[in-house]
Design a protein around this motif. Sequence first.
Motif, PDB file in Angstrom:
ATOM      1  N   PHE A 213       0.827  -1.201   0.000  1.00  0.00           N
ATOM      2  CA  PHE A 213       0.000   0.000   0.000  1.00  0.00           C
ATOM      3  C   PHE A 213       0.867   1.259   0.000  1.00  0.00           C
ATOM      4  O   PHE A 213       0.500   2.269  -0.620  1.00  0.00           O
ATOM      5  N   GLY A 214       2.024   1.193   0.661  1.00  0.00           N
ATOM      6  CA  GLY A 214       2.922   2.339   0.657  1.00  0.00           C
ATOM      7  C   GLY A 214       3.340   2.734  -0.743  1.00  0.00           C
ATOM      8  O   GLY A 214       3.419   3.926  -1.087  1.00  0.00           O
ATOM      9  N   PHE A 215       3.574   1.739  -1.603  1.00  0.00           N
ATOM     10  CA  PHE A 215       3.967   2.046  -2.976  1.00  0.00           C
ATOM     11  C   PHE A 215       2.768   2.448  -3.831  1.00  0.00           C
ATOM     12  O   PHE A 215       2.914   3.166  -4.821  1.00  0.00           O
ATOM     13  N   ARG A 252      -2.968  -5.316 -16.884  1.00  0.00           N
ATOM     14  CA  ARG A 252      -3.869  -6.130 -16.080  1.00  0.00           C
ATOM     15  C   ARG A 252      -4.702  -5.299 -15.116  1.00  0.00           C
ATOM     16  O   ARG A 252      -5.151  -5.789 -14.087  1.00  0.00           O
ATOM     17  N   SER A 253      -4.887  -4.014 -15.454  1.00  0.00           N
ATOM     18  CA  SER A 253      -5.753  -3.166 -14.646  1.00  0.00           C
ATOM     19  C   SER A 253      -7.181  -3.241 -15.158  1.00  0.00           C
ATOM     20  O   SER A 253      -7.418  -3.323 -16.360  1.00  0.00           O
ATOM     21  N   LEU A 292      -5.152   1.224  -8.975  1.00  0.00           N
ATOM     22  CA  LEU A 292      -4.330   1.785  -7.903  1.00  0.00           C
ATOM     23  C   LEU A 292      -3.255   0.798  -7.452  1.00  0.00           C
ATOM     24  O   LEU A 292      -2.284   1.175  -6.786  1.00  0.00           O
ATOM     25  N   ILE A 293      -3.415  -0.480  -7.845  1.00  0.00           N
ATOM     26  CA  ILE A 293      -2.420  -1.498  -7.498  1.00  0.00           C
ATOM     27  C   ILE A 293      -1.197  -1.410  -8.415  1.00  0.00           C
ATOM     28  O   ILE A 293      -0.142  -1.962  -8.116  1.00  0.00           O
ATOM     29  N   GLU A 294      -1.319  -0.709  -9.525  1.00  0.00           N
ATOM     30  CA  GLU A 294      -0.252  -0.684 -10.527  1.00  0.00           C
ATOM     31  C   GLU A 294       1.133  -0.364  -9.967  1.00  0.00           C
ATOM     32  O   GLU A 294       2.102  -1.059 -10.284  1.00  0.00           O
ATOM     33  N   PRO A 295       1.305   0.686  -9.143  1.00  0.00           N
ATOM     34  CA  PRO A 295       2.658   1.078  -8.731  1.00  0.00           C
ATOM     35  C   PRO A 295       3.372   0.066  -7.850  1.00  0.00           C
ATOM     36  O   PRO A 295       4.580   0.155  -7.655  1.00  0.00           O
TER      37      PRO A 295
END
Length: 665
Positions: A213-215, A252-253, A292-295
């Motif tokens: 989550f930090g990233f 894959r988003s 939002l998971i991408e990074p």
Amino acid sequence: MALVSKMKISIVGAALFGVLLFLCGRAVAADPLQGAPGVEASFEEEQDNPASLLNKKELKAFVDGVVKTAMEDHRIAGAVVAVVTPDDTLLLEGYGLANAETGETVDPSVHLFRVASITKLFTATAIMQLVEDGRVDLDADIRTYLGDLKFDDRLGAVTVSHLLTHTPGFEDRFFGYFGANPKLENEPRARQFAALAPRQVRAPGELTSYSNFGFALLGEIVARVSGKSYAQYLEDEIFTPLAMARSSTSIRSAAVGEESAKNEALRAAEAKSHAWKNGWYAPQYFPDTLDLIEPEGSLSTTAEDITRFMQVHMNAGALDGVSVLAPETVRRMHQPLFSHMPGVNGNAHGFWIEDTAGYASIAHSGSINGFISNLVLIPELGLGVFVSTNTESGSRLARLPNRVVEAFFPKPEEHTPKAAPVSKEWLSKVEGEFLGARRVQSRLGKVASLTEVISITPTPEGDLLVSDGAGADRYTPIGDGRFKALRNGEIMGFQLTQKGKAKYVFFSNAGHNGFERKTFFDEPLTFYAPLALAVLASVCVLIGYGVRVRGFAPKNASGVSDIEKIAVLASAIACLVIVIQIGLTFSNLLSDINQLYEAFPTRDFVVMKVLGYAFVAIVAATAVLSPRVMLSGDRSMVGKFRYIVYVVVMLFFVWSLFNWKLFVF
């Protein structure tokens, strides 16, 4: 790296241990050191690069042998390997199958592999570009950039540096985080972040605890500061300048957005994830995730593209005449940003600082959906090694960088003189059991910590044994409160409390994740004892009704009202039902770990929660009847005592279920 996780098998513990393995430091009394001295890893333009002298044929023969043997022995469908120097690609190879259904073999220049958390190196590079431009300050409170975004910082303000070094103080979470999430797909991003934000469980900068989550927050900073989506920023500022045409973080988003045309073409070239089933490789299919998971872990790329990313970091930020970072920024990025204590590796700016076969290295690995990857850069050798596989058993190949270095650049084993003996009193202060900091604490998943324990035990010779379910490693003292592993040279240190007892444990090849002393509420006894007592009490009740034991039987039970009989019998039946349902839920999860990527909660978990709260309600009703039982003049003291003991046992079990967060989604 000594990755330790003591396995204590239970109906839920075993399943969740499998989940945690699928997803994804262990110091003397000293305060955590921001920007502390530690192992430095930097590539200098003028230095010699021993790796440039490698014979390519010999290297290929060696790597071919290691990879093909591992693939055969561990049933790995496909793999890619890249070995580079700052100016040359020494090896770029594909092995095995990209798609077992079609028989398509791996091409390292064509097929995209999911490199999971290696994505974080691209996120860190993007952040450092913005730092270089003066648009982001590493020491700034992230609320400076994230304004309205809701996340937990009740225990202290989080800086950009905290996010880069996995020290924001967030707990982990995985159920409902990585998989499909149709309820949130069309929600505003602020709502998505608020729904998925983990709790802050310790002060920022106190302890490393690997944080996806930090990233995600770092990626949001990139987007808000640049005015572009995270995916588009990487496309414009990293992929295009470096000619990484076959790389995407949004393939894959669920919300493809600006890159849809590129992603449509790249999807056809994806290597498939595989599992060994029924004697052959079965491709696995996973739902798309929130963008939002991408990074934190969504990069799909080829081995050839990754060679360019490695080389730009080995060439002071420039490649083929194109610069993406200034030389001083690259040097800064490779230097330690956080270390718990001198002499124990910590984190650089996104990179992990590690020891690879005796050489200081900067690295990152990744695991997602059956893909296992590892990227290691070794400045002293001028060497970069990348490996990725498309099968979960590919973790066997994650040590390939070590194998290459050991084979071609063996370092004479350094004999570290044993330090003066450590007193038995001091050793007793570090003795005990410790839990990995990266764990779930406030919701479903906490129970996995039942299996994630390391035990530290002094030996008569003054060494320390660090043990888990797989065995033990011996660490010998080397001074300054540090210990060195006899097997692989890993350094271990402790941070002590004011009373002198070890609070935290750190390991040099796991600088991104510390360990902390276990508390009473983490003790397995608080799970197993209530469970065993509740099952025993429930069985006794059912037997009692069956054989008409006095005090529970419908007949010959003076003073026992029908409502009390019904409450006791119902709670006993409900107890056994919920125990069975919990066992089935996690057993099913272990048998098909890919349920983790389905929309959460799955049917099994919904049923478990509904039955769980029904059980709690029945136990509450049984407890409410306690005063009536105690005040009854017709019931014997033995009957009253038996009823109260039964209620206390059931309440103890209810407390345990909530202590281990089994119904908190």
